[in-house]
Design an enzyme around this catalytic site. Structure first.
Site, short mmCIF file in Angstrom:
data_model
loop_
_atom_site.label_atom_id
_atom_site.label_comp_id
_atom_site.label_asym_id
_atom_site.label_seq_id
_atom_site.Cartn_x
_atom_site.Cartn_y
_atom_site.Cartn_z
N GLU A 187 0.86 -1.19 0.00
CA GLU A 187 0.00 0.00 0.00
C GLU A 187 0.90 1.24 0.00
O GLU A 187 2.08 1.15 0.34
CB GLU A 187 -0.88 0.00 1.25
N SER A 221 0.51 -8.19 11.51
CA SER A 221 0.35 -8.99 10.28
C SER A 221 -0.41 -10.29 10.53
O SER A 221 -0.90 -10.91 9.58
CB SER A 221 1.71 -9.26 9.65
N GLU A 270 9.75 -7.75 -3.16
CA GLU A 270 9.82 -8.94 -2.28
C GLU A 270 10.79 -8.69 -1.12
O GLU A 270 11.52 -9.61 -0.71
CB GLU A 270 10.23 -10.18 -3.07
N GLY A 271 10.81 -7.47 -0.61
CA GLY A 271 11.71 -7.12 0.49
C GLY A 271 12.98 -6.49 -0.04
O GLY A 271 13.72 -7.12 -0.79
C1 LIG Z 1 7.86 -3.08 -10.17
C2 LIG Z 1 7.29 -3.45 -8.84
C3 LIG Z 1 6.44 -4.54 -8.75
C4 LIG Z 1 5.88 -4.86 -7.51
N1 LIG Z 1 4.96 -5.87 -7.44
C5 LIG Z 1 4.25 -6.05 -6.30
C6 LIG Z 1 3.13 -6.94 -6.26
O1 LIG Z 1 2.82 -7.61 -7.24
N2 LIG Z 1 2.41 -7.02 -5.12
C7 LIG Z 1 2.72 -6.29 -4.01
O2 LIG Z 1 2.01 -6.41 -3.02
N3 LIG Z 1 3.79 -5.44 -3.99
C8 LIG Z 1 4.55 -5.29 -5.12
N4 LIG Z 1 5.61 -4.42 -5.15
C9 LIG Z 1 5.92 -3.63 -3.93
C10 LIG Z 1 7.28 -3.91 -3.33
O3 LIG Z 1 7.26 -5.13 -2.66
C11 LIG Z 1 7.62 -2.71 -2.43
O4 LIG Z 1 7.96 -1.62 -3.28
C12 LIG Z 1 8.75 -3.00 -1.48
O5 LIG Z 1 8.35 -3.92 -0.49
C13 LIG Z 1 9.29 -1.73 -0.79
O6 LIG Z 1 8.26 -0.97 -0.23
P1 LIG Z 1 8.22 0.61 -0.54
O7 LIG Z 1 8.32 0.81 -2.02
O8 LIG Z 1 7.01 1.18 0.13
O9 LIG Z 1 9.52 1.21 0.11
P2 LIG Z 1 9.76 1.66 1.71
O10 LIG Z 1 9.30 0.56 2.54
O11 LIG Z 1 9.11 2.99 1.82
O12 LIG Z 1 11.29 1.79 1.70
C14 LIG Z 1 12.02 2.94 1.26
C15 LIG Z 1 13.49 2.77 1.59
O13 LIG Z 1 13.64 2.70 3.02
C16 LIG Z 1 14.31 1.52 3.39
N5 LIG Z 1 13.79 1.01 4.66
C17 LIG Z 1 12.51 0.86 5.08
N6 LIG Z 1 12.44 0.37 6.32
C18 LIG Z 1 13.73 0.18 6.72
C19 LIG Z 1 14.33 -0.32 7.90
N7 LIG Z 1 13.61 -0.75 8.94
N8 LIG Z 1 15.69 -0.37 7.97
C20 LIG Z 1 16.45 0.06 6.92
N9 LIG Z 1 15.93 0.54 5.78
C21 LIG Z 1 14.59 0.60 5.67
C22 LIG Z 1 14.01 0.54 2.25
O14 LIG Z 1 14.97 -0.50 2.21
C23 LIG Z 1 14.08 1.46 1.05
O15 LIG Z 1 15.41 1.65 0.66
C24 LIG Z 1 6.21 -4.11 -6.36
C25 LIG Z 1 7.11 -3.03 -6.46
C26 LIG Z 1 7.63 -2.68 -7.69
C27 LIG Z 1 8.54 -1.48 -7.78
#
Ligand SMILES: Cc1cc2nc3c(=O)[nH]c(=O)nc-3n(C[C@H](O)[C@H](O)[C@H](O)COP(=O)(O)OP(=O)(O)OC[C@H]3O[C@@H](n4cnc5c(N)ncnc54)[C@H](O)[C@@H]3O)c2cc1C
Length: 408
Positions: free
Chosen positions: A131, A184, A388-389
């Protein structure tokens, strides 16, 4: 005691070569076109369906390979062809696994065939968890699912983002909060059947790489689904919630670790995708270095270039071994005591980013253009350290596992 071997068996070699042929003859030649179009490559998915690669049967066969190498091998070959197209082909499988893992036999039998369609009318599926305010921090998800007992229906409201195939899918699998106090463990997954009112595609993202794969927001506005669309059924959910409430009262954290353990088992598959992209770029760079001449000799005759290639190959092989080890451990029920699943995803995805960058350097000016595929592969590789993380989350999982502290 089973004998230890690093060799694929004859059946695996046959499947690998068959997939490689499809990747080389069908996927790779189409890669540049669909990258430019930034559209789902429906004709390629259809080709894959005709030969049996786009089907639950194929996915299940690899999934149940007793050595654990079926899925990583398939991912490596398909993503060697092209990451964007391969994700369009395997994206449905990721949603299907959500149903296979949590659904009843009836749900599996009803919904998975509708996720794939048939070879003459292919469909795709989407898995919607992320989300806008809940990416890495899955537990802060806000999409709610409320049970309407009188009608035996669930009502879903919220906004999902980054969904692969979101909005164009025939079947959407949506994760939503049913009990906000349980983190979760208070989440459940729902099938949203084709044509359900209230589900709409939001923004479709224009991306840096894997541009053939459709990524979009999914808006859920009073989406009503029958009670039978709750994966696993209501009785199982109620039991699970009751157990989670008990555990939360007793101390909490073990509950969350169980969910992390599930992700651990699926992470090597993403590592294998990254190995496929890295290997593809390395092969292009190796060929180029052997044929491109400067100063009267092939550029590979310079140690500066040859050593880059040596490092690239070494890291790719190391990444594959980590992926295979984690996949083997997962299928044999070995506990990931050092977060080996996360380790494999972390190393393979960082390797893909690095190696594709090195490949651009070896191709010089040509590497920087769209006349050669390494520019695209480098853009594609950037996804592996995010979805995927992220790499940071993998490090966090590994570090906390080593330290013996709760993962969240
Ligand atoms: C092309 C694409 C396809 C995708 N497909 C799917 C899908 O099919 N279904 C689905 O549900 N999701 C999907 N995703 C989502 C994807 O899993 C998320 O983008 C990802 O988990 C990261 O979340 P975020 O983008 O909100 O980044 P954030 O969580 O906002 O992270 C931003 C930055 O902060 C860092 N960060 C956050 N928390 C910490 C911490 N505790 N310690 C250190 N660093 C931290 C992260 O590593 C990152 O560098 C997709 C994303 C993309 C770009």
């Amino acid at each position: 005691m089973a004998e230890f071997t690093m060799e694929l068996n004859d059946e695996q070699k046959e499947v690998r070569d068959w997939l490689h042929g499809f990747a080389a003859d069908v996927i790779r030649p189409a890669a540049a076109e669909w990258d430019e179009r930034e559209e789902t490559p429906w004709p390629v998915i259809q080709e894959a369906a005709k030969v049996g690669i786009y089907s639950l049967d194929f996915y299940a066969q690899q999934y149940f390979d007793p050595t654990g190498l079926g899925i990583p091998m398939a991912m490596e070959e398909l993503f060697w062809g092209d990451a964007g197209i391969a994700l369009s082909i395997v994206g449905t499988g990721l949603a299907a696994v959500g149903v296979l893992a949590n659904g009843t036999e009836e749900q599996i039998g009803t919904w998975i065939p509708q996720m794939y369609g048939d070879a003459n009318d292919v469909k795709v599926a989407a898995f919607c968890s992320s989300e806008p305010d809940a990416g890495s921090d899955v537990a802060s998800m806000r999409t709610r699912a409320v049970y309407d007992e009188a009608k035996d229906e669930w009502v879903l409201n919220g906004t999902k983002t980054w969904a692969t195939n979101g909005g164009i899918a025939n079947v959407h699998v949506v994760v939503a909060v049913v009990d906000a106090d349980l983190g979760s463990k208070g989440h459940a997954s729902f099938i949203v059947p084709p044509g359900t009112p209230g589900l709409a595609q939001g923004q479709k993202f224009k991306k840096h790489g894997i541009r053939a794969s459709h990524t979009a927001e999914v808006i859920l506005d009073n989406v009503r689904v029958p009670g039978s669309c709750l994966l696993g059924g209501k009785e199982k959910l109620d039991e699970r919630l009751a157990r989670a409430r008990e555990r939360a009262k007793a101390g909490g954290e073990r509950v969350k670790n169980a969910a992390m353990a599930t992700f651990e088992a699926s992470r090597p598959a993403v590592g294998a995708m990254a190995v496929g992209t890295a290997r593809a770029a390395y092969e292009v760079a190796l060929d180029y270095a052997k044929t491109r001449e400067q100063f009267g000799r092939p550029i590979i005759d310079n140690q500066g270039v040859a050593f880059e290639l040596a490092d690239m190959r070494t890291q790719i092989d190391a990444a594959r071994l980590l992926v295979w080890r984690a996949s083997w451990m997962a299928v044999n029920g070995k506990p990931f005591t050092a977060a080996e699943g996360s380790m494999s995803k972390l190393f393979a995805s960082e390797t893909a980013k690095k190696v594709t960058g090195q490949a651009i350097q070896i191709l010089g000016g040509n590497g920087y253009t769209r006349e050669y595929p390494v520019e695209r592969m480098h853009r594609d590789a950037a996804i592996y350290t995010i979805f995927e993380g992220t790499s940071e989350i993998q490090r966090l999982v590994i570090a906390r596992t080593l330290a013996g502290v709760p993962i969240r």
